[in-house]
Motif scaffolding. Sequence first.
Motif, PDB file in Angstrom:
ATOM      1  N   GLU A   1       0.828  -1.200   0.000  1.00 30.38           N
ATOM      2  CA  GLU A   1       0.000   0.000   0.000  1.00 30.38           C
ATOM      3  C   GLU A   1       0.866   1.255   0.000  1.00 30.38           C
ATOM      4  O   GLU A   1       0.527   2.260  -0.640  1.00 30.38           O
ATOM      5  CB  GLU A   1      -0.939  -0.006   1.205  1.00 30.38           C
ATOM      6  N   GLY A   2       1.990   1.188   0.705  1.00 24.26           N
ATOM      7  CA  GLY A   2       2.903   2.330   0.697  1.00 24.26           C
ATOM      8  C   GLY A   2       3.500   2.563  -0.672  1.00 24.26           C
ATOM      9  O   GLY A   2       3.654   3.712  -1.114  1.00 24.26           O
ATOM     10  N   ALA A   3       3.838   1.474  -1.361  1.00 21.73           N
ATOM     11  CA  ALA A   3       4.377   1.595  -2.716  1.00 21.73           C
ATOM     12  C   ALA A   3       3.341   2.199  -3.654  1.00 21.73           C
ATOM     13  O   ALA A   3       3.654   3.054  -4.499  1.00 21.73           O
ATOM     14  CB  ALA A   3       4.823   0.228  -3.224  1.00 21.73           C
ATOM     15  N   PHE A   4       2.091   1.755  -3.510  1.00 22.63           N
ATOM     16  CA  PHE A   4       1.016   2.293  -4.352  1.00 22.63           C
ATOM     17  C   PHE A   4       0.841   3.788  -4.115  1.00 22.63           C
ATOM     18  O   PHE A   4       0.760   4.574  -5.061  1.00 22.63           O
ATOM     19  CB  PHE A   4      -0.290   1.556  -4.064  1.00 22.63           C
ATOM     20  N   GLU A   5       0.781   4.193  -2.863  1.00 24.24           N
ATOM     21  CA  GLU A   5       0.583   5.605  -2.548  1.00 24.24           C
ATOM     22  C   GLU A   5       1.759   6.449  -3.029  1.00 24.24           C
ATOM     23  O   GLU A   5       1.578   7.566  -3.525  1.00 24.24           O
ATOM     24  CB  GLU A   5       0.385   5.784  -1.044  1.00 24.24           C
ATOM     25  N   THR A   6       2.982   5.927  -2.891  1.00 24.25           N
ATOM     26  CA  THR A   6       4.163   6.654  -3.362  1.00 24.25           C
ATOM     27  C   THR A   6       4.106   6.845  -4.871  1.00 24.25           C
ATOM     28  O   THR A   6       4.353   7.946  -5.387  1.00 24.25           O
ATOM     29  CB  THR A   6       5.452   5.884  -2.989  1.00 24.25           C
ATOM     30  N   GLY A   7       3.774   5.770  -5.575  1.00 26.41           N
ATOM     31  CA  GLY A   7       3.687   5.858  -7.026  1.00 26.41           C
ATOM     32  C   GLY A   7       2.552   6.746  -7.485  1.00 26.41           C
ATOM     33  O   GLY A   7       2.702   7.520  -8.439  1.00 26.41           O
ATOM     34  N   LEU A   8       1.403   6.646  -6.815  1.00 27.97           N
ATOM     35  CA  LEU A   8       0.242   7.459  -7.191  1.00 27.97           C
ATOM     36  C   LEU A   8       0.550   8.941  -7.024  1.00 27.97           C
ATOM     37  O   LEU A   8       0.261   9.758  -7.914  1.00 27.97           O
ATOM     38  CB  LEU A   8      -0.962   7.071  -6.328  1.00 27.97           C
ATOM     39  N   THR A   9       1.176   9.296  -5.899  1.00 30.45           N
ATOM     40  CA  THR A   9       1.529  10.702  -5.671  1.00 30.45           C
ATOM     41  C   THR A   9       2.524  11.191  -6.711  1.00 30.45           C
ATOM     42  O   THR A   9       2.396  12.303  -7.238  1.00 30.45           O
ATOM     43  CB  THR A   9       2.128  10.871  -4.258  1.00 30.45           C
ATOM     44  N   ALA A  10       3.503  10.353  -7.024  1.00 31.56           N
ATOM     45  CA  ALA A  10       4.516  10.741  -8.014  1.00 31.56           C
ATOM     46  C   ALA A  10       3.883  10.947  -9.392  1.00 31.56           C
ATOM     47  O   ALA A  10       4.201  11.919 -10.094  1.00 31.56           O
ATOM     48  CB  ALA A  10       5.610   9.676  -8.082  1.00 31.56           C
ATOM     49  N   LEU A  11       2.990  10.040  -9.778  1.00 30.16           N
ATOM     50  CA  LEU A  11       2.321  10.172 -11.068  1.00 30.16           C
ATOM     51  C   LEU A  11       1.501  11.462 -11.147  1.00 30.16           C
ATOM     52  O   LEU A  11       1.583  12.217 -12.122  1.00 30.16           O
ATOM     53  CB  LEU A  11       1.401   8.977 -11.302  1.00 30.16           C
ATOM     54  N   LEU A  12       0.722  11.700 -10.116  1.00 29.48           N
ATOM     55  CA  LEU A  12      -0.158  12.871 -10.141  1.00 29.48           C
ATOM     56  C   LEU A  12       0.625  14.172 -10.018  1.00 29.48           C
ATOM     57  O   LEU A  12       0.250  15.190 -10.615  1.00 29.48           O
ATOM     58  CB  LEU A  12      -1.201  12.754  -9.027  1.00 29.48           C
ATOM     59  N   ASP A  13       1.716  14.151  -9.266  1.00 34.31           N
ATOM     60  CA  ASP A  13       2.566  15.348  -9.192  1.00 34.31           C
ATOM     61  C   ASP A  13       3.159  15.659 -10.564  1.00 34.31           C
ATOM     62  O   ASP A  13       3.233  16.821 -10.978  1.00 34.31           O
ATOM     63  CB  ASP A  13       3.695  15.145  -8.180  1.00 34.31           C
ATOM     64  N   GLY A  14       3.593  14.603 -11.262  1.00 35.19           N
ATOM     65  CA  GLY A  14       4.143  14.802 -12.593  1.00 35.19           C
ATOM     66  C   GLY A  14       3.101  15.322 -13.566  1.00 35.19           C
ATOM     67  O   GLY A  14       3.373  16.213 -14.378  1.00 35.19           O
ATOM     68  N   LEU A  15       1.889  14.790 -13.490  1.00 30.77           N
ATOM     69  CA  LEU A  15       0.814  15.259 -14.360  1.00 30.77           C
ATOM     70  C   LEU A  15       0.442  16.700 -14.032  1.00 30.77           C
ATOM     71  O   LEU A  15       0.100  17.482 -14.924  1.00 30.77           O
ATOM     72  CB  LEU A  15      -0.409  14.354 -14.217  1.00 30.77           C
ATOM     73  N   ALA A  16       0.507  17.058 -12.749  1.00 31.33           N
ATOM     74  CA  ALA A  16       0.182  18.438 -12.355  1.00 31.33           C
ATOM     75  C   ALA A  16       1.161  19.420 -12.989  1.00 31.33           C
ATOM     76  O   ALA A  16       0.770  20.532 -13.397  1.00 31.33           O
ATOM     77  CB  ALA A  16       0.206  18.560 -10.837  1.00 31.33           C
ATOM     78  N   LEU A  17       2.426  19.036 -13.085  1.00 32.41           N
ATOM     79  CA  LEU A  17       3.415  19.900 -13.737  1.00 32.41           C
ATOM     80  C   LEU A  17       3.085  20.068 -15.216  1.00 32.41           C
ATOM     81  O   LEU A  17       3.208  21.173 -15.770  1.00 32.41           O
ATOM     82  CB  LEU A  17       4.817  19.307 -13.565  1.00 32.41           C
ATOM     83  N   GLN A  18       2.669  18.980 -15.861  1.00 34.36           N
ATOM     84  CA  GLN A  18       2.268  19.079 -17.266  1.00 34.36           C
ATOM     85  C   GLN A  18       1.023  19.950 -17.419  1.00 34.36           C
ATOM     86  O   GLN A  18       0.907  20.725 -18.375  1.00 34.36           O
ATOM     87  CB  GLN A  18       1.990  17.680 -17.829  1.00 34.36           C
ATOM     88  N   TYR A  19       0.114  19.825 -16.477  1.00 37.94           N
ATOM     89  CA  TYR A  19      -1.131  20.579 -16.541  1.00 37.94           C
ATOM     90  C   TYR A  19      -0.880  22.083 -16.466  1.00 37.94           C
ATOM     91  O   TYR A  19      -1.534  22.871 -17.159  1.00 37.94           O
ATOM     92  CB  TYR A  19      -2.037  20.144 -15.383  1.00 37.94           C
ATOM     93  N   GLU A  20       0.094  22.455 -15.662  1.00 40.67           N
ATOM     94  CA  GLU A  20       0.422  23.871 -15.523  1.00 40.67           C
ATOM     95  C   GLU A  20       0.938  24.469 -16.822  1.00 40.67           C
ATOM     96  O   GLU A  20       0.874  25.689 -17.029  1.00 40.67           O
ATOM     97  CB  GLU A  20       1.467  24.055 -14.429  1.00 40.67           C
ATOM     98  N   GLN A  21       1.455  23.615 -17.705  1.00 42.05           N
ATOM     99  CA  GLN A  21       1.997  24.088 -18.962  1.00 42.05           C
ATOM    100  C   GLN A  21       0.993  24.094 -20.096  1.00 42.05           C
ATOM    101  O   GLN A  21       1.313  24.540 -21.204  1.00 42.05           O
ATOM    102  CB  GLN A  21       3.210  23.221 -19.340  1.00 42.05           C
ATOM    103  N   LEU A  22      -0.221  23.616 -19.828  1.00 43.65           N
ATOM    104  CA  LEU A  22      -1.255  23.622 -20.858  1.00 43.65           C
ATOM    105  C   LEU A  22      -1.656  25.054 -21.178  1.00 43.65           C
ATOM    106  O   LEU A  22      -1.825  25.882 -20.263  1.00 43.65           O
ATOM    107  CB  LEU A  22      -2.486  22.833 -20.407  1.00 43.65           C
ATOM    108  N   PRO A  23      -1.854  25.382 -22.427  1.00 42.70           N
ATOM    109  CA  PRO A  23      -2.239  26.747 -22.801  1.00 42.70           C
ATOM    110  C   PRO A  23      -3.524  27.226 -22.128  1.00 42.70           C
ATOM    111  O   PRO A  23      -3.648  28.395 -21.769  1.00 42.70           O
ATOM    112  CB  PRO A  23      -2.434  26.648 -24.308  1.00 42.70           C
ATOM    113  N   SER A  24      -4.461  26.299 -21.917  1.00 37.82           N
ATOM    114  CA  SER A  24      -5.756  26.702 -21.362  1.00 37.82           C
ATOM    115  C   SER A  24      -5.819  26.568 -19.859  1.00 37.82           C
ATOM    116  O   SER A  24      -6.824  26.877 -19.233  1.00 37.82           O
ATOM    117  CB  SER A  24      -6.878  25.853 -21.985  1.00 37.82           C
ATOM    118  N   ALA A  25      -4.735  26.043 -19.228  1.00 40.98           N
ATOM    119  CA  ALA A  25      -4.763  25.819 -17.779  1.00 40.98           C
ATOM    120  C   ALA A  25      -4.600  27.121 -17.038  1.00 40.98           C
ATOM    121  O   ALA A  25      -4.029  28.075 -17.518  1.00 40.98           O
ATOM    122  CB  ALA A  25      -3.670  24.832 -17.400  1.00 40.98           C
TER     123      ALA A  25
END
Length: 215
Positions: free
Chosen positions: A191-215
């Motif tokens: 469960e710890g591995a899942f939560e670590t990976g989930l947070t890392a994935l979503l943090d990475g996507l959040a960085l991409q989201y900030e770069q979207l022209p419409s974001a």
Amino acid sequence: MCRMARPRKPLLSRDRIVAAALALIDHEGLDAVSTRRLAAELGVSGPSLYNHFKVKDEILDAVADTVVGEVDLSVFDGDADWRTALMEWSRSYRAALAAHPNIVPFLARGPGRRAAGLSMANAVFGALVDAGWPPAQATRIGALMRYFVAGSALGSFARGFVDDADAYDPADYPRLGQAHLLAEHQQRVDEGAFETGLTALLDGLALQYEQLPSA
């Protein structure tokens, strides 16, 4: 007045067939499911199953949809932002799959025509597009999250190590001195591995989201 005697066993139904198939899959795996085996488990003749399902894959589809139907999609109907919605959905999705890991390989084929699977895909994709993600990227994110959640539910990292300190000779594996203790803490590790990976994935996507022209 003459009353008809009650049947000794409940009448056969789609729900009973699906429940029996899911129990078989949970305990013995996908290969255990056959119309003959199910009929025996239910105490009926094999042909009677065909009144409800034409072929075995229809039964597996119904089982898969029952499992996916356990996933909570309500977070996509509220005011949560896309990141929070994905996080809560992923946790619910993993819980459903982790409870029935033997069905995961069948689910990996995709939703097909299954109602619950299509509803989930629609909810995830719709939430991402509504949040401003381009449709192509929303599709890729949905696939990414499905791969991650399914992989997390399918196996256990901790269970891959034996509970025997002698198996990890310090001369050969100097960094694995505590590896034999992992199995004892399987749930916490996984469960710890899942939560670590989930947070890392979503943090990475959040960085991409900030770069979207419409974001």
